[in-house]
Design a protein around this motif. Sequence first.
Motif, PDB file in Angstrom:
ATOM      1  N   TYR A  36      86.315  36.071  27.659  1.00  0.00           N
ATOM      2  CA  TYR A  36      86.399  34.644  27.382  1.00  0.00           C
ATOM      3  C   TYR A  36      87.671  34.071  28.026  1.00  0.00           C
ATOM      4  O   TYR A  36      88.708  34.742  28.020  1.00  0.00           O
ATOM      5  N   PRO A  37      87.669  32.866  28.610  1.00  0.00           N
ATOM      6  CA  PRO A  37      86.646  31.826  28.568  1.00  0.00           C
ATOM      7  C   PRO A  37      85.513  31.971  29.563  1.00  0.00           C
ATOM      8  O   PRO A  37      84.760  31.014  29.784  1.00  0.00           O
ATOM      9  N   PHE A  48      90.824  24.512  31.274  1.00  0.00           N
ATOM     10  CA  PHE A  48      90.737  25.972  31.283  1.00  0.00           C
ATOM     11  C   PHE A  48      90.292  26.583  29.945  1.00  0.00           C
ATOM     12  O   PHE A  48      89.978  27.765  29.898  1.00  0.00           O
ATOM     13  N   ILE A  49      90.253  25.801  28.871  1.00  0.00           N
ATOM     14  CA  ILE A  49      90.123  26.404  27.545  1.00  0.00           C
ATOM     15  C   ILE A  49      88.736  26.968  27.270  1.00  0.00           C
ATOM     16  O   ILE A  49      88.576  27.877  26.454  1.00  0.00           O
ATOM     17  N   GLY A  50      87.717  26.470  27.904  1.00  0.00           N
ATOM     18  CA  GLY A  50      86.379  27.009  27.673  1.00  0.00           C
ATOM     19  C   GLY A  50      85.676  26.331  26.511  1.00  0.00           C
ATOM     20  O   GLY A  50      86.256  25.517  25.780  1.00  0.00           O
ATOM     21  N   ARG A  89      92.372  33.158  34.912  1.00  0.00           N
ATOM     22  CA  ARG A  89      92.173  32.039  33.991  1.00  0.00           C
ATOM     23  C   ARG A  89      92.842  32.323  32.641  1.00  0.00           C
ATOM     24  O   ARG A  89      93.460  31.429  32.044  1.00  0.00           O
ATOM     25  N   GLN A  90      92.724  33.548  32.154  1.00  0.00           N
ATOM     26  CA  GLN A  90      93.365  33.908  30.885  1.00  0.00           C
ATOM     27  C   GLN A  90      94.884  33.837  31.004  1.00  0.00           C
ATOM     28  O   GLN A  90      95.566  33.392  30.076  1.00  0.00           O
ATOM     29  N   TYR A  91      95.421  34.258  32.140  1.00  0.00           N
ATOM     30  CA  TYR A  91      96.869  34.201  32.351  1.00  0.00           C
ATOM     31  C   TYR A  91      97.349  32.745  32.356  1.00  0.00           C
ATOM     32  O   TYR A  91      98.384  32.419  31.750  1.00  0.00           O
TER      33      TYR A  91
END
Length: 811
Positions: A85-86, A187-189, A151-153
Amino acid sequence: MAEAHEAVAFQFTVGAEGNELEPTQFILDVYVPTHIRMYIYIVFISKGVSVNVSYDVFKALVYAGLHSWKLRCRRTMNSLYNSIYPGHPLRGIAWCGMIYVLNTKDRDPSNGLIDWLNSNIFSRYCAPDNSRTLACLVFGSGTYVVLIQIRQYILKKLFSYHGWMYQEHGKMSGIGPKVWGGLVKLFIGRNPSLYSYQSVLPTLPLPSLDDTLRRYLRTIRPLCDDTEYRRMEVLAEDFRRTIGKKLQRYLWLKWLISTNYVSDWWEKFVYLRGRSPIMVNSNFYGLDAAYIHPTTIQTARAANVVCAAFQYRSELDHQETKPLMVQKLIPLCSSQYERQFNTVRIAGKEADKIIHYSDSHHVAVYHKGRWFKVFMYYQNNLLQPCELQLQLDEIVRDTTPPDYGEEHLAALTAGERTLWAEARGKYFLSGVNRVSLEAIEKAAFVVILDDDEFDIGVKADDKYDTYANAILHGKAYNRWFDKSFSFVISKNGVVGLNVEHSWADAPISGQLYEYTISEDIMNFSYDEAGNTRGTPRFTALKPIKLKWSIPEGCNDMIETSLAQATKLYNDVDLHVYVHDAYGKNFMKKCNLSPDAYIQMALQLAHYRDSGRFHLTYEASMTRLFRDGRTETVRSCSIESTEWVKAMDDPTVSKSERVKLLRLACDYHQQQYRDAMTGKGIDRHLFCLYVLSKYLEIDSPFLQQVLHEPWKLSTSQTPANYDDQRLKYLIKKNPDLAKKYGIVDNRNLASIGGGFGPVAADGYGVSYIIASEDLIFFHISSNKSSSVTDSKRFGQHIHQVMQDMRTLLTAD
């Protein structure tokens, strides 16, 4: 909240329960997990070996095993989903498909890497077409994972920014915060599960030693005279120049390798190392809805509440509960939900431990001195309230007397921990006592069918005090304080919640409680007679009365523990003050934070009560960071003391008093934000103190700081009703909403909850802003103290709230 008690003077220092079991059955029931036990039963039966188990219980084991396997598979799939995720698995499949299509069209997005994988690895073992497909799949999967990691970073870095906390609530001003907010939304999803954001939450920052010492000295300035303050300045400077730097370096190493440098030590040393009773000192309580009393039938209310709690547990297990978001943008850490159910605190001689079981299919029920095991599933289906009520009715009708020692057995969990650990090791690790004890400790939670009746409403009277005392400690022997939480249902259907504190903090239990109450009233509801709705689908398994073999020596230990606990709770002076003249609506109109407003009211009330200023503890949360729990806000500040003194100084004008109040509230808000964003004082100093003990280094400064008494310990109970869900329930059940007058969450407002006194000569105050014009204050102290009186403090709060309203109205 209640952790302040242990933070002061900190020192290191299922089968046929109750029946005679054959050895084979005892080993299976005690030591073997349900799904493995089911397989062993099948093998034994096929070979003609008797295991002394009824057909109904065998079926229950089969379905329990199936339920456990399904739950494991669901958790595994959720873990895989959360790890990317995301991103989403379907998008990953689509990405790999696109890579394959481009490759077949002679457009190589890999710049030759797919060809290299194909020729050097996969072509050796597979046919040409298959090897190219595998190469495309590996490249596509790898690049998708890399994109997700990037994206998580980025999300983790975005969540590390906390400038938005210092702006006006709900508003973003300035280009920087607006750009930041836009990037977070990008970016949060979407559609996160409960634990989707855990891996992208930032790590709790480690403050610099100089900043912490500077802020600490500022907080104690109004509490010390000039001589004492200069002494503390010297101690702090000496600590900074000598062992402070060494301890800070060690703590930096711990920060480097930990997800949270505080939480594990906080749980271990503040909670689990404490040897004093957890009843009153640690456990806290929550009370029923203030306005609505839907039924007076005890078993009906208990059935609805228990089924609602299991429904909530199912949503947690399936991660269908959404993570809490600040301003609908920033996620809070969800790790504390993991141990909410199926959890028990086990007493040890030197330290307790928390045991969490992956699943549980029953609850433990206490009624008139007897303990029962009640199954919550039948043929893999959760019981409906009408089916559970039948079992609870059977318990209430049962006239079987308690076994010798059983009635007061739970007092062992209410007394000193060392005594309980000794009794547990000596009398409860074998035989029938072990089986029955495990039925309680492995239960999802405990249900207490109480003998007393409680009257509730919104008018202030002593009935609230009796009710709150009963939920906090009861008679000491009719609560099982080691379980993560226990529902207490009075004889006339009033509900309370007693919570063991070590596994999580109050907002987690509050969210469960609010969910349970709203489901009970707005979804399950009751028929005209006050019983649960519906028709039973089947005859479920009957409740099993647990059997005990209590020898004389064990009973003596039970009575000793009961004597300790009785002395403790008889000293509790608990008062619930109801303030219904005005609430947060007025405070917001005055452009003041409701929490800061109430904290200033408590400062003035405490000053008028005691005649001087004292160190004040307010709990705030650090769940913006991974595995975050709490931090301390030191509410007694230079600004607050100047305002307090001005309120009782006739020479100070009203306009000057208003100005000082606004300055005090603003500074309090800044402190609260600092605590939430990792710039607190007390957790940092606490960890340095733990390190000094590990390294056997004496520090006069840390000794002084960690032994300062919190004469006023405060906490706000948050109201976390899910407005979207409540709107859905109102739309789904319009007749019920009309019956109870529910148009929003204010009519479901809880009376809140509280905790026991923290200092021997101090106050513990918990408050909940229940609605726009209703605030409940839960005030605790010790009767043995000659300087405290909870009702007197409530009267001071009443007068202060009037004085503040008059002041601001005139302004």
